[in-house]
Each structure stands twice: as structure tokens, then as C-alpha cells.
Design an enzyme around this catalytic site. Structure first.
Site, short mmCIF file in Angstrom:
data_model
loop_
_atom_site.label_atom_id
_atom_site.label_comp_id
_atom_site.label_asym_id
_atom_site.label_seq_id
_atom_site.Cartn_x
_atom_site.Cartn_y
_atom_site.Cartn_z
N ASP A 6 0.78 -1.33 -0.29
CA ASP A 6 -0.21 0.09 0.12
C ASP A 6 1.00 1.36 -0.01
OD1 ASP A 6 -2.37 1.52 0.16
OD2 ASP A 6 -2.73 1.15 2.10
N ASN B 258 -10.72 -2.82 -6.18
CA ASN B 258 -9.89 -1.71 -6.77
C ASN B 258 -10.64 -1.39 -8.37
OD1 ASN B 258 -6.79 -3.05 -5.75
ND2 ASN B 258 -7.81 -1.37 -4.92
N ARG C 228 -11.73 2.37 -8.68
CA ARG C 228 -10.92 3.28 -8.87
C ARG C 228 -11.29 3.97 -10.26
NH1 ARG C 228 -5.16 2.33 -5.88
NH2 ARG C 228 -6.00 1.67 -3.84
N ARG D 131 1.73 -4.86 6.15
CA ARG D 131 1.08 -4.12 5.30
C ARG D 131 1.89 -2.54 5.46
NH1 ARG D 131 -5.05 -2.85 4.07
NH2 ARG D 131 -4.82 -0.80 2.92
N ARG E 68 -5.00 -2.10 8.38
CA ARG E 68 -6.52 -2.69 8.10
C ARG E 68 -6.09 -4.11 7.26
NH1 ARG E 68 -7.80 2.37 6.62
NH2 ARG E 68 -6.94 2.24 4.14
#
Ligand code: FPP
Length: 241
Positions: free
Chosen positions: A19, A67, A70, A187, A193
Site C-alpha cells: 500500500d 480496486n 478506482r 502492510r 487494515r
């Protein structure tokens, strides 16, 4: 770990939520896709670091079922990037003994991309140095739903006795059926998350949330995070030994 004389055991399977590409680009006044390209470069470095760190399985979250929300420009830019990456990296992956697999629902992906994915899986099928799994159009809930659907079909066809459906039977129908569960999930970018990643498989995984944005996540930082895992005491619901 129990006795002090035991060799510390590192994570055999590391899964990464990569991310922060968008923010990395924004900080530089560049379009988001610039960040995704920088992120793609990092993937190679992290894959190459795996053998030295004892990481046999690496699973990366490249594109989630969410995704698609987006902008069209970003989605099509990412799809082009995957095309390019899979084409350009083929030789290096084959030569370096990387076995590549894809998880996720291929139905919504462009046929030309699916063809590249199938080819790469075939071309690397005999490799065993590192098992790289790329989650593409992947969502944990979607994966469990698809697995349940397949299982229901088998039950309806009389091939599976519903009374014998247990966690192992369900796991055999997941996209990850040949992979061990991840020991460590990382992450990047400071968000804490799971975002629908490996929901079933990470039931007992250790998590590490690092502030670094993915395009800045170096081999050295990867080694540090893997080292920190070694110091943890995994109990799988049992009492300390
Ligand atoms: C998250 O950053 C990243 C993604 C949705 C795409 C991940 C893709 C790559 C790293 C490209 C390369 C992958 C392969 C397999 C070649 P974000 O856009 O959510 O960043 P933000 O949270 O800062 O907006």
C-alpha cells in the site's frame, strides 16, 4: 520458540499488502500511476531478497476485487502495467527459479492478461526456489464464496457428503489450496487494515504494519521486519510453553 539453543525460525510464507503507491506519487507531484510503476520495481527487489531470508513463499496483493472502483484511467493503467510486468519479468523469473501462481477471479480480467498469467504459471511450474503468488482481482470473501459454490456443486452432484465438509475440505477449494498459510502479513503505508486479503488463511498469522510507503520499502526493511517476526512467540491459541 522454546529452548534458547533452538535456531530461530523465520517466516516460511510472507504475504504483503503493498500500500501507499498513490501517496508516494502525490508527494512528488506526480500521477498515481507513477507510484504504481515505482511499486512494481520494488516487487523484484523483494522477491530477490526471499531466498537469503529463508522466505519460501511470498504472496503479494496486486489488485483487489474492490480496486475496480478506482477511476477508469487508474484501472486501465494498472492492467497495462501488469501486462508489461508479466511480459518483461518472465525471463528473470524463470531463470531465478521463481514459481509464479495467481490467485483471484480471472473471469473479469482481459483474456490477453489471463493468457500471460497462464503461460507464466506453466513456464515456471518446475521452479522451486521461491513460490511467488500474485493476488490479482482477489478478495478474501470472494475467494471463500467461490470455494463454497464449488463445494455446493459437488454436494449437489453427490460427489461430496455434506456431513464431511469441514475446514480442511473447504480450504481444499480455495485458490490457495496448494500453499501453506502465511506466517507473517506485512502492510505498508501506515494503515492497519486487512482489506479483504487472505481472510481465511491469515487466521493465525502475525501482522506487521509499517509506515513506509510501498515504493520505499527496501530489502533492508524487509529483512528487519522478518527479523522482528523471529522474536515473536506464536501460540496458535495455546498457553505459553
Ligand atoms: C496500493 O497503493 C497499490 C495497489 C492497488 C496496486 C499494487 C500494485 C503494484 C505494487 C504494482 C506492481 C505489482 C505487480 C505484481 C507487478 P494505493 O494506490 O492504494 O496507494 P494509496 O493508498 O497511497 O493511494
Amino acid at each position: 520458540m522454546s529452548g534458547k539453543s533452538e535456531k530461530p525460525i523465520g517466516p516460511a510464507h510472507v504475504a504483503i499488502i503493498m500500500d501507499g503507491n498513490g501517496r508516494w506519487a502525490q508527494k512528488r507531484g506526480k500521477p498515481r500511476l507513477f507510484g504504481h510503476h515505482a511499486g512494481a520495481k520494488r516487487v523484484r527487489e523483494i522477491v530477490e531478497a526471499c531466498p537469503d531470508l529463508g522466505v519460501k513463499y511470498l504472496t503479494i496483493f496486486a489488485f483487489s476485487t474492490e480496486n475496480w472502483k478506482r477511476t477508469q484511467a487508474e484501472v486501465s493503467g494498472l492492467m497495462k502495467l501488469f501486462h508489461r510486468y508479466l511480459t518483461r519479468e518472465t525471463r528473470v523469473l524463470v531463470e531465478n527459479g521463481i514459481r509464479v501462481r495467481f490467485i483471484g477471479d480471472r473471469m473479469r480480467l482481459e483474456p490477453t492478461l489471463v493468457e500471460l498469467m497462464d503461460n507464466l504459471e506453466l513456464m515456471t511450474a518446475d521452479n522451486d526456489a521461491v513460490h511467488l503468488t500474485v493476488a490479482l482481482n482477489y478478495g478474501g470473501r470472494d475467494e471463500v464464496t467461490r470455494a463454497a459454490r464449488r463445494l455446493c456443486r459437488e454436494v449437489a452432484a453427490g460427489k461430496v457428503d455434506p456431513e464431511r465438509v469441514d475446514a480442511e475440505e473447504l480450504a481444499r477449494h480455495l485458490d490457495t489450496y496448494v500453499l501453506p498459510d502465511p506466517d507473517l502479513v506485512i502492510r505498508t503505508s501506515g494503515e492497519a487494515r486487512i482489506s479483504n486479503f487472505l481472510l481465511w488463511q491469515s487466521a493465525y498469522s502475525e501482522y506487521d504494519f509499517v509506515d513506509t510507503l510501498w515504493p520505499d520499502f527496501t530489502k533492508a526493511e524487509f529483512a528487519r521486519v522478518v527479523g522482528a517476526y523471529v522474536a515473536r512467540d506464536r501460540r496458535f491459541g495455546a498457553v505459553p510453553g
